[in-house]
Design a protein around this motif. Sequence first.
Motif, mmCIF file in Angstrom:
data_model
loop_
_atom_site.group_PDB
_atom_site.id
_atom_site.type_symbol
_atom_site.label_atom_id
_atom_site.label_comp_id
_atom_site.label_asym_id
_atom_site.label_seq_id
_atom_site.Cartn_x
_atom_site.Cartn_y
_atom_site.Cartn_z
ATOM 1 N N ILE A 110 9.608 -3.051 2.722
ATOM 2 C CA ILE A 110 8.206 -3.387 3.005
ATOM 3 C C ILE A 110 7.506 -2.221 3.698
ATOM 4 O O ILE A 110 6.359 -1.887 3.366
ATOM 5 C CB ILE A 110 8.127 -4.690 3.822
ATOM 6 C CG1 ILE A 110 8.547 -5.864 2.918
ATOM 7 C CG2 ILE A 110 6.738 -4.912 4.398
ATOM 8 C CD1 ILE A 110 8.768 -7.176 3.635
ATOM 9 N N GLU A 111 8.189 -1.569 4.629
ATOM 10 C CA GLU A 111 7.594 -0.412 5.320
ATOM 11 C C GLU A 111 7.263 0.697 4.324
ATOM 12 O O GLU A 111 6.180 1.274 4.342
ATOM 13 C CB GLU A 111 8.564 0.108 6.387
ATOM 14 C CG GLU A 111 8.024 1.300 7.150
ATOM 15 C CD GLU A 111 9.027 1.844 8.170
ATOM 16 O OE1 GLU A 111 8.728 2.903 8.745
ATOM 17 O OE2 GLU A 111 10.089 1.230 8.388
ATOM 18 N N PHE A 112 8.198 0.994 3.415
ATOM 19 C CA PHE A 112 7.951 2.020 2.406
ATOM 20 C C PHE A 112 6.780 1.619 1.513
ATOM 21 O O PHE A 112 5.888 2.416 1.237
ATOM 22 C CB PHE A 112 9.194 2.261 1.539
ATOM 23 C CG PHE A 112 8.970 3.302 0.481
ATOM 24 C CD1 PHE A 112 9.176 4.640 0.748
ATOM 25 C CD2 PHE A 112 8.521 2.941 -0.786
ATOM 26 C CE1 PHE A 112 8.945 5.615 -0.223
ATOM 27 C CE2 PHE A 112 8.277 3.898 -1.768
ATOM 28 C CZ PHE A 112 8.496 5.231 -1.481
ATOM 29 N N ALA A 113 6.792 0.376 1.051
ATOM 30 C CA ALA A 113 5.735 -0.103 0.152
ATOM 31 C C ALA A 113 4.359 0.028 0.795
ATOM 32 O O ALA A 113 3.401 0.481 0.152
ATOM 33 C CB ALA A 113 6.010 -1.551 -0.251
ATOM 34 N N GLU A 114 4.245 -0.338 2.043
ATOM 35 C CA GLU A 114 2.951 -0.244 2.740
ATOM 36 C C GLU A 114 2.506 1.204 2.865
ATOM 37 O O GLU A 114 1.328 1.526 2.672
ATOM 38 C CB GLU A 114 3.037 -0.929 4.099
ATOM 39 C CG GLU A 114 3.111 -2.454 3.977
ATOM 40 C CD GLU A 114 3.371 -3.166 5.293
ATOM 41 O OE1 GLU A 114 3.783 -2.514 6.285
ATOM 42 O OE2 GLU A 114 3.183 -4.404 5.310
#
Length: 189
Positions: A110-114
């Motif tokens: 999720i951190e990467f996607a954001e």
Amino acid sequence: IENILGVDCFVAKNFNTDQFGTFSGEIERKMSPLDTARLKCYAAMKANACDLAIASEGSFGPHPSMFFVPADDELLVLIDKKNELEIVAREISTNTNFSSKEVSSKGELIEFAEQAKFPSHGLIMKSGGLSNQQILKGIQDWELLVNTFDQQIQLYDSITIETDMRAHCNPTRMEVTQKAVAKLIERVS
């Protein structure tokens, strides 16, 4: 382009540019970006029985002079066989979300996607290692991203997630390409 050249533009139907190389790595680009763009032009002209074509070829990696900064290097080639003319335009920009990361938790995913501007910018998920690699491209939906990750992480210790740099999945890349188009129009004029 239509107004400047007085032509009708169309996108070649059923024209698979993956044959010239893919960002996701299944097919290696064998030639330089310029030669690849030229080859795309000639192949499109042959497939569509026309004598004028424009092709783009993007490359992503370290900026040529700022080595630790990622860059988008967009190249456009216009080939006019009838008039024996080739016009090239190039735009190099640090405005890119080009990135990849090996993740082993949903939080890392999720951190990467954001950071990658997801879901407006697509992602590619790779799993299974080099000998049995599975590649899912064009992920632009949170539910699909999380569900696919959940399935794959049960099979593998980690998943590689990367930005989908294909233009139709990456609005930031489209902005850089648009600047290259403006340069091409200026050169044509």
